[in-house]
Design an enzyme around this catalytic site. Sequence first.
Site, PDB file in Angstrom:
ATOM      1  CD1 TRP A  85      -7.727   6.371  -2.349  1.00 28.71           C
ATOM      2  CD2 TRP A  85      -7.367   8.285  -1.267  1.00 28.71           C
ATOM      3  NE1 TRP A  85      -8.034   6.162  -1.014  1.00 28.71           N
ATOM      4  CE2 TRP A  85      -7.831   7.320  -0.330  1.00 28.71           C
ATOM      5  CE3 TRP A  85      -7.077   9.579  -0.790  1.00 28.71           C
ATOM      6  CZ2 TRP A  85      -8.020   7.593   1.034  1.00 28.71           C
ATOM      7  CZ3 TRP A  85      -7.252   9.850   0.562  1.00 28.71           C
ATOM      8  CH2 TRP A  85      -7.723   8.871   1.453  1.00 28.71           C
ATOM      9  CG  ASN A  86      -2.242   9.539  -0.082  1.00 28.04           C
ATOM     10  OD1 ASN A  86      -2.050   8.662  -0.909  1.00 28.04           O
ATOM     11  ND2 ASN A  86      -1.493   9.670   0.989  1.00 28.04           N
ATOM     12  N   GLY A  99      -0.389   1.997   0.427  1.00 27.36           N
ATOM     13  CA  GLY A  99      -1.828   1.981   0.706  1.00 27.36           C
ATOM     14  C   GLY A  99      -2.090   1.639   2.149  1.00 27.36           C
ATOM     15  N   GLY A 100      -3.285   1.136   2.412  1.00 28.19           N
ATOM     16  CA  GLY A 100      -3.694   0.833   3.786  1.00 28.19           C
ATOM     17  C   GLY A 100      -3.090  -0.472   4.296  1.00 28.19           C
ATOM     18  CD  GLU A 132       4.159   4.936   2.898  1.00 31.67           C
ATOM     19  OE1 GLU A 132       3.490   4.729   3.940  1.00 31.67           O
ATOM     20  OE2 GLU A 132       3.912   5.826   2.079  1.00 31.67           O
ATOM     21  CG  LEU A 133       1.904  -1.124   4.606  1.00 40.40           C
ATOM     22  CD1 LEU A 133       1.918  -2.429   5.380  1.00 40.40           C
ATOM     23  CD2 LEU A 133       1.043  -1.252   3.365  1.00 40.40           C
ATOM     24  CE  LYS A 150      -5.410  -1.004  -8.716  1.00 37.33           C
ATOM     25  NZ  LYS A 150      -6.387   0.015  -8.240  1.00 37.33           N
ATOM     26  CD  GLU A 170      -2.959   5.604   8.079  1.00 32.99           C
ATOM     27  OE1 GLU A 170      -3.366   4.633   7.424  1.00 32.99           O
ATOM     28  OE2 GLU A 170      -1.905   6.215   7.806  1.00 32.99           O
ATOM     29  CB  CYS A 184       1.570   7.675   4.719  1.00 36.83           C
ATOM     30  SG  CYS A 184       2.776   8.531   3.709  1.00 36.83           S
TER      31      CYS A 184
HETATM   32  O1  TXE Z   1      -6.548   2.003   0.444  1.00 36.15           O
HETATM   33  P1  TXE Z   1      -6.162   0.628  -0.233  1.00 36.15           P
HETATM   34  P2  TXE Z   1      -7.948   2.730   0.574  1.00 36.15           P
HETATM   35  C1  TXE Z   1      -4.897   4.027   4.466  1.00 36.15           C
HETATM   36  C2  TXE Z   1      -5.836   4.987   5.143  1.00 36.15           C
HETATM   37  C3  TXE Z   1      -7.132   4.688   4.489  1.00 36.15           C
HETATM   38  C4  TXE Z   1      -7.032   3.210   4.268  1.00 36.15           C
HETATM   39  C5  TXE Z   1      -7.914   2.671   3.171  1.00 36.15           C
HETATM   40  O2  TXE Z   1      -5.894   4.701   6.513  1.00 36.15           O
HETATM   41  O3  TXE Z   1      -8.222   5.001   5.289  1.00 36.15           O
HETATM   42  O4  TXE Z   1      -5.694   3.006   3.935  1.00 36.15           O
HETATM   43  O5  TXE Z   1      -7.734   3.420   1.989  1.00 36.15           O
HETATM   44  C6  TXE Z   1      -5.418  -1.213  -4.422  1.00 36.15           C
HETATM   45  N1  TXE Z   1      -4.879  -6.321  -4.382  1.00 36.15           N
HETATM   46  N2  TXE Z   1      -4.135   4.652   3.388  1.00 36.15           N
HETATM   47  O6  TXE Z   1      -9.091   1.789   0.687  1.00 36.15           O
HETATM   48  O7  TXE Z   1      -7.294  -0.322  -0.256  1.00 36.15           O
HETATM   49  C7  TXE Z   1      -6.405  -0.077  -4.599  1.00 36.15           C
HETATM   50  O8  TXE Z   1      -7.150  -0.250  -5.785  1.00 36.15           O
HETATM   51  C8  TXE Z   1      -4.142  -5.386  -5.000  1.00 36.15           C
HETATM   52  C9  TXE Z   1      -2.764   4.891   3.678  1.00 36.15           C
HETATM   53  O9  TXE Z   1      -8.016   3.711  -0.495  1.00 36.15           O
HETATM   54  O10 TXE Z   1      -4.931   0.223   0.440  1.00 36.15           O
HETATM   55  C10 TXE Z   1      -5.464   1.124  -4.621  1.00 36.15           C
HETATM   56  O11 TXE Z   1      -4.863   1.244  -5.898  1.00 36.15           O
HETATM   57  N3  TXE Z   1      -4.426  -4.072  -4.924  1.00 36.15           N
HETATM   58  C11 TXE Z   1      -2.007   5.255   2.501  1.00 36.15           C
HETATM   59  C12 TXE Z   1      -4.399   0.724  -3.590  1.00 36.15           C
HETATM   60  O12 TXE Z   1      -4.501  -0.696  -3.462  1.00 36.15           O
HETATM   61  C13 TXE Z   1      -5.472  -3.681  -4.179  1.00 36.15           C
HETATM   62  C14 TXE Z   1      -2.651   5.920   1.372  1.00 36.15           C
HETATM   63  C15 TXE Z   1      -4.565   1.362  -2.220  1.00 36.15           C
HETATM   64  O13 TXE Z   1      -5.860   1.062  -1.747  1.00 36.15           O
HETATM   65  C16 TXE Z   1      -6.277  -4.622  -3.504  1.00 36.15           C
HETATM   66  C17 TXE Z   1      -4.046   5.587   1.221  1.00 36.15           C
HETATM   67  C18 TXE Z   1      -5.936  -5.990  -3.625  1.00 36.15           C
HETATM   68  N4  TXE Z   1      -6.635  -6.946  -3.009  1.00 36.15           N
HETATM   69  C19 TXE Z   1      -4.728   4.992   2.226  1.00 36.15           C
HETATM   70  N5  TXE Z   1      -7.243  -3.944  -2.849  1.00 36.15           N
HETATM   71  C20 TXE Z   1      -0.588   5.620   2.658  1.00 36.15           C
HETATM   72  N6  TXE Z   1       0.236   4.679   3.117  1.00 36.15           N
HETATM   73  O14 TXE Z   1      -0.199   6.717   2.349  1.00 36.15           O
HETATM   74  C21 TXE Z   1      -7.052  -2.630  -3.101  1.00 36.15           C
HETATM   75  N7  TXE Z   1      -5.984  -2.467  -3.915  1.00 36.15           N
END
Ligand code: TXE
Length: 500
Positions: free
Chosen positions: A154-155, A231-232, A253-254, A178, A388, A287
Amino acid sequence: MPEFKEYKTFIGGEWVAAQSGETFESEDPYTGEPWALIPRCGADDVDRAVRAAYDAWDAGPWADMTATARGRLLRKLGDLIAENAEHLAEIEVRDNGKLISEMLAQCKYLPEWYYFYGGLADKIEGSVIASDKPDTFNYTLREPVGVCAMITPWNSPLLLVGWKLAPALAAGCTCVLKPSEFTSASLLEFMKLVEEAGFPPGVVNVVTGTGREAGEPLVTHPGVAKVAFTGGGSTGRQVYEQAAQGLKKVSLELGGKSPNIVFDDCVLEDAVNGAISGIFAATGQTCIAGSRLLVQETIHDEFMERLVEVASTARMGDPKRAETQVGPVTTPPQYEKVLEYIDIAKNEGATCVLGGGPAGADEGGGKYFVKPTIFDNVKNDMRIAQEEVFGPVLSVITFKDEEDAIRIGNDVVYGLAAGVWTQSLNRATVMAKRLRAGTVWVNTYRAVSVTAPFGGYKQSGIGRENGQEAIEQYLQTKSVMINTGAGAGNPFVMKVAGSS
Ligand code: TXE
């Protein structure tokens, strides 16, 4: 009151509701009010989207299109994004609460991804191999890997889609996107431009919904050849494990815990601004946030005084207003997480020298606001230095000399980025070589470029986005060998070098 919007998603070239008919609300993080309704896709929608993408990749206008024509389509999409940048930025701000100044800059820069990879599309070349076998003409074809699943957070919703989508399309892949369930609207607005640009049906599809309901079935779908995820860390690990079951190609990219390192020979004002932009820009929700500020002990007091002085002037407020400098945290769970880490840092014995809690309306705050927060006297083994936070929380750690800075800087599981502030060219190059990070900035921070490869060392990820290298993630190599001699040779013996 802005208009309440009801969106459909885009699958196989058509605007459709989820097959279940279910929807969910998207909330404005500044007001805390729902402002849009989004289709809640599930496994059946994912299946439909992957099939549409597979068919479009396998045969038909996209599969038959020349790379030059593909590139032209990408550049047309870039033009449409440029024409609609302000509209897209407004939607992003409503969805993720980041500053209009930041999102507008992103949306105005975004076309460059479609221009750059549009230009690269017809420069993907195989090679003629100097074969060790006589009478053999051996060449390689660089082919698209197939259907790519792209899962984004979402960022920076549209920017992070662009990093994946543009090289994938240039390579000839088809895609199912997605977006985060917190920020789906801008991608659905963007899809209107994909449609207008004239991409054939099925080339780009979107499934909106939660990670469990839409993300997981997408990662595990047998029609998907490659997963690109931002994502995370814990979700990234799950995605990697599930993709491994189908032996899919994966790029991740995590995020990180990047050191921003200030030496006593820096230009102090620049380093102060660099430290602030490293952590408070985008409310720390990037990130690449420079969330560990390493300050040389010889300038610690002077630097901290100036840092707190400048950071305390940050104006919180409505992200839609141009003068706002710090906006809300994007999601309710993220808001809770940031506050929890502030408590963790206090309990670990770090010294809070600025902020340290939620911001009230009298300070310009709204629903999910956290004050820009600085912790001094942080030790690198504290959780606040290792994990993080993804919010406006800075940990300050002092160091003695170069060796100490390198040791502390690298002592973390992540390796996405690092910053170095120094006037010594020699020191800059030594640090750039020894820091284990995918990007090292010297006397600048948060400079991201379409032309520069970006990605993580260590647990910050796998693979590279941006630059020419990114297209490799979406290609596979086929070796073609043609016998130019007479006869097929002995059928019971492998054709080895030197034999004919
Ligand atoms: O991320 P998620 P969240 C980090 C940051 C944050 C933490 C959690 O530390 O506090 O991650 O954030 C999809 N199978 N970053 O909960 O869960 C979800 O729907 C497939 C770092 O928002 O990683 C979304 O589209 N997909 C980061 C995407 O994954 C799944 C940016 C990211 O969500 C899934 C954001 C699954 N099982 C948060 N579960 C960066 N690297 O920039 C969730 N998703």
